[in-house]
Design a protein around this motif. Sequence first.
Motif, short mmCIF file in Angstrom:
data_model
loop_
_atom_site.label_atom_id
_atom_site.label_comp_id
_atom_site.label_asym_id
_atom_site.label_seq_id
_atom_site.Cartn_x
_atom_site.Cartn_y
_atom_site.Cartn_z
N ALA A 144 0.82 -1.21 0.00
CA ALA A 144 0.00 0.00 0.00
C ALA A 144 0.85 1.27 0.00
O ALA A 144 0.30 2.38 0.01
CB ALA A 144 -0.92 0.00 1.22
N SER A 194 -6.91 6.27 6.83
CA SER A 194 -7.08 5.84 5.43
C SER A 194 -6.04 4.80 5.07
O SER A 194 -6.33 3.83 4.35
CB SER A 194 -7.01 7.04 4.49
N ASN A 195 -4.81 4.96 5.55
CA ASN A 195 -3.77 3.95 5.30
C ASN A 195 -4.09 2.65 6.03
O ASN A 195 -3.86 1.55 5.49
CB ASN A 195 -2.41 4.47 5.76
N GLU A 241 -6.62 0.81 4.10
CA GLU A 241 -6.02 0.22 2.90
C GLU A 241 -5.24 -1.05 3.25
O GLU A 241 -5.29 -2.04 2.52
CB GLU A 241 -5.11 1.23 2.22
N ARG A 258 -7.77 -3.82 3.82
CA ARG A 258 -8.38 -4.29 2.57
C ARG A 258 -7.49 -5.26 1.82
O ARG A 258 -7.98 -6.08 1.02
CB ARG A 258 -8.72 -3.09 1.68
#
Length: 291
Positions: free
Chosen positions: A148, A235-236, A239, A242
């Motif tokens: 990521a 947000s990281n 990610e 995910r």
Amino acid sequence: MTETLIGVVGGSGLYEIDGLQDAAWVTVETPWGVPSDQILTGELDGVKMAFLPRHGRGHVHAPSDVPYRANIDALKRLGATDVISVSACGSFREEMAPGDFVIVDQFIDRTVARDKSFFGSGCVAHVSVAHPTCPRLGDACETAARDAGITVHRGGTYLAMEGPQFSTVAESKMYREQWGADVIGMTNMPEAKLAREAELCYASVAMVTDFDSWHPDHGAVDITAIIATLQGNSSNGAELVRRLPAILGPERSTCPHGCDTALEYAIITAPEKRDPALLAKLDAVAGRVLG
């Protein structure tokens, strides 16, 4: 082979997982009380997921008030095989800067006001937490972070403090210089210990928000700066989460590090002396060994 179910315990800044198929918030009852919140279940890339906001949606639980036993029990009841902790932390190391992630592998537990075990009078057990996190899960988290584009540090000692206040300068310097801690937070203990008692593989992803209070150029912890960094970290963190299903896959073998057999020889109370009421409460976390 066992069907994978990834449990994610989200800390400050991470309150849900986007993109889940068949997503639903479910209520899980436990004999240890009410979990922090309902649990978001669903599938991601064909792998079952269960997300629990550690502080509750809206951040309603202080670190000392998080129902850690109920949370771990609830994930175990849902069939979790692997638990990923994602949490905010302060850093004691220049190289572990705000915005960086640390895959924690050791803890120093300085908490004093929390229930730290599922076991006790009537059923005594001692599990090993010499190596409190699962290297296999740590590998997966590191891979997900690097894929990521997140700056990630593999390995680090997490100082778990009681809170809710941040450290004094004297404490911060002691933890950094004398105790050798790398990051500091308020929530990974007793969570990691309870996950081991529940025979769950556990990994800790610590998201750095600040340099605590030891740093001469940063001074006291600034909550406004922390919140600003949290927004990027969240947000990281999402990610990273995910990417985990594709790495871990829909099925898994027995943990090569023994996390899922931690109770094999841990219970020492004689069978005829065990408290039936406590055994009933242990049905999820210790059912494999209690029969």
